[in-house]
Enzyme design. Sequence first.
Site, mmCIF file in Angstrom:
data_model
loop_
_atom_site.group_PDB
_atom_site.id
_atom_site.type_symbol
_atom_site.label_atom_id
_atom_site.label_comp_id
_atom_site.label_asym_id
_atom_site.label_seq_id
_atom_site.Cartn_x
_atom_site.Cartn_y
_atom_site.Cartn_z
ATOM 1 N N HIS A 1 -55.114 79.066 33.795
ATOM 2 C CA HIS A 1 -54.330 79.517 32.650
ATOM 3 C C HIS A 1 -54.843 80.868 32.182
ATOM 4 O O HIS A 1 -56.033 81.028 31.901
ATOM 5 C CB HIS A 1 -54.390 78.490 31.519
ATOM 6 C CG HIS A 1 -53.626 77.252 31.845
ATOM 7 N ND1 HIS A 1 -53.579 76.161 31.015
ATOM 8 C CD2 HIS A 1 -52.878 76.925 32.909
ATOM 9 C CE1 HIS A 1 -52.830 75.215 31.566
ATOM 10 N NE2 HIS A 1 -52.401 75.666 32.703
ATOM 11 N N LYS B 1 -48.051 73.873 19.395
ATOM 12 C CA LYS B 1 -46.970 74.860 19.246
ATOM 13 C C LYS B 1 -45.753 74.233 18.585
ATOM 14 O O LYS B 1 -45.059 74.857 17.781
ATOM 15 C CB LYS B 1 -46.602 75.417 20.610
ATOM 16 C CG LYS B 1 -45.470 76.441 20.606
ATOM 17 C CD LYS B 1 -45.323 77.064 21.982
ATOM 18 C CE LYS B 1 -44.154 78.035 22.029
ATOM 19 N NZ LYS B 1 -42.856 77.351 22.179
#
Length: 945
Positions: A160, A596
């Site tokens: 990532h 999120k």
Amino acid sequence: MADTALTSGLELADDLAAELRADVRRVSTLLGESLVRQHGPELLDLVEQVRLLTKESKEAARGGADATGPWSSYDVVAQVRELLGSLPLDQATDLVRAFAFYFHLVNAAEQVHRVRGLRNRQEKDGWLAKAIAEIAEKAGTGVLQDVVNALDLRPIFTAHPTEASRRSVLDKVRRLSDILAEPTAEGTAARRRQDRQLAEVIDQMWQTDELRQVRPTPVDEARNAIYYLTGILTDAMPEMMSDFADLLAEHGVTLPVGTAPVRFGSWIGGDRDGNPNVTAAVTREILQIQNQHAVRICIELIDGLISMLSNSTALAGADQALLDSIDVDLKNLPGLDRRVLELNAQEPYRLKLTCIKAKLLNTRRRVAAGSTHEPGRDYAATAELLAELELLDTSLRNHQGALAADGALARVRRAAASFGLHLATLDIREHADHHHDAVGQLMDRLGGPGVRYAELSRAQRLEVLGAELASRRPLSGHPIKLDGAADGTYDVFREIRRGLRTFGPDVVETYIISMTRGADDVLAAAVLAREAGLVSLFGEAPYAKLGFAPLLETVEELRASAEIVDALLSNSSYRELVRLRGDVQEIMLGYSDSNKESGVITSQWEIHKTQSKLRDVAAKHGVRVRLFHGRGGSVGRGGGPTYDAILAQPNGVLDGEIKFTEQGEVIADKYSLPELARENLELSLAAVLQGSALHRAPRTTKDQRDRYGHVMDTVSDAAFARYRSLIDDPDLPAYFVASTPVEQLGSLNIGSRPSKRPDSGAGLEGLRAIPWVFGWTQSRQIVPGWFGVGSGLKAAREAGHTEQLAVMMEHWHFFRSVLSNVEMTLAKTDMDIAGYYVSTLVPEELHRIFHAIRAEFDLTVAEVRALTGENLLLDAQPGLKRSLEIRDQYLDPISYLQVELLRRIRAAGSGSSDAEMTGGEIDERLQRAMLITVNGVAAGLRNTG
């Protein structure tokens, strides 16, 4: 200041703090001298002018000076901004590079500071020593032995993309740290030589491009991870495991030599979700690269043993089993050096190790050539290598060689058990929809259950897939060819089978299904695995060479987790598959996407409750659950100190096994130096030991847990509502893009994976969590790390829970850990800097969103301070607080320059008269300067996404 960094290193004795300050002054001075060498004194003068003005503005702000406008712009700040805005582009670029390089040097000094603290620490104060002593005292050595036997700690490196710095720069930072770590006295020749070395490295850093010119491939990312893994496995791990064994032995507990309490894993080359660059061919190449490195390390270890184990049969005996195995080896390995055989004729351990080395070399050649395994000539699996090392161990113990068996040989055996022939176990991950696409094509070709597969309900899919999983019939003839992306999905299962055959069963163990919404999502992947020959539930010898892990990523799935897993384990076909995997069901929890979607408090609380539910449903079905925590580096993606995160889990969740991701800049911060790598591994291992042994039963009464849960529901509900009011604002996407440099992040080339999921459409929904957090962090708003927390705490307080909140803060590890992480994020947030981004870059009609963010920030700061009893944030962590304040003097100018450069870029894009254009395009120098500011802010905050 990565959120997972060991900030305790900044709270050490005054003498160590003084050494840190001296090191920072020293490298800062050397940087200044380098700037003069490279560009003359004018650049250094400019750096000092801007730094002192910024320092003055911060002191004025902390002193409560009156703001001159709605954005808290003091006169001195306006002076800084005017100066920076007037700089020619080349001069602005040099200035921002200077400030960014300061952070690289300070980061190196702080790492060395932490290392010094570790070196000065008494052995009894080490994390493992304290954990073992506590468990032995409170639970007894029997419990300690049981937990040690079950230990399976797995840090998983991912690709990532949150490491903004190039390896070329990180390598030089590592070199700086190594030099600084060697003590020298001022005024000595040794210090002068050291300064000369440091200056050379700094000059080289200055002339090294900190920006990647091309986007890295998955293979590039794998090599980067291997760089860190090699250091960990050769430097930190062997010594730590030996000391761990000695500490346990003091309490009469044995660390099994042939097992691996700590094993590293990787997603690099296996994480296909949304990354079209990870193909089956890439997976194969990365597995081969990992094998080559693993074999090389094994050969180095074997060479060390060959030198060490010179035991002669003229003086000490050897087991007949060992001698017989050597005879077999010599027949299978006719090409061995005859001179070596003559010299070692009476040294059976050296002879056996020479044969082992020859087999490792043959294994490397076999893998490189893609040829088949030759029994007796090479190794098909790590277990074969371990069995041969065990022969040496048994013989040594039977012939007065126990010290060598417990010493040098044990270190090699533990290392081989840890990384074997594969270096790191590769997890494979793919989106649930892709499996249904592939299975649907196969079933529809056969006629299926009378309707197209895509028309089946989830319940119908579960029934059909369960029956298919237990069936003998193939869904298609071989080789299978599917249409579109489905063929690539199925091809990975073929590659897994090839990998297991080539490298052994440890190379790939788990297949992760992202965006799991129902049990059928897992069964679809299992059916594809059966089709590829990885699973067979019938016949006299059923097998399951691969395990499957649902990834629960959204609040909806977290809340439905018990129902999803219960339905999965209630399916008789799948339950048989789990039995074949040792009655262990792995489940991955996604922190980033849930944060999120719902905000930090709701995400953390729902994951906490989910762990308890999964513990209970697993017990109902008689299986062990292995939780895999998909945590990012920042608080906004589930980050925070690993030790606290492990101990904050509900009781009974830990039983020696745990997996968690290590991502981006966190890897460099935690594992770049051997002492830091060891400390972080010790922290995690100690937490797993304590959590498994001492947190089997609840620490609180049921009444307390009910009251805590009720208050947390109140906090979470109000925080969620406040967070969603921001996220659901139709103007937020425009505000986010305007107030942050998120559109520039793709040009940084920090990872092979796209920043948006494919076919996700416009808006924020399809934006991955990493650029989401990255953008907010760059603009110093850091919304994902704290937004909604103040509203949640206020709601609980107004509901009459003030005293209960204080009790939770004092006695509930989970609550205290979450609030500590939030507090640190609040301290990194700077609303005055954020306001400058908004006032300069955001249209007037969107300013209301900033006002809402600032109001929630002020509320959250007030509520957190009321809970902690602090006058100012981080009063309880003065070292960290001071470090952040010092960094501001260098960080704020980078932010000011970033705003100015963003303004110029956007003016160029709009065709404004003050645009800097070259042939109708934005000046590449302008884009480059902008990206350097992004790197600089990331280095200054020690956080990206």
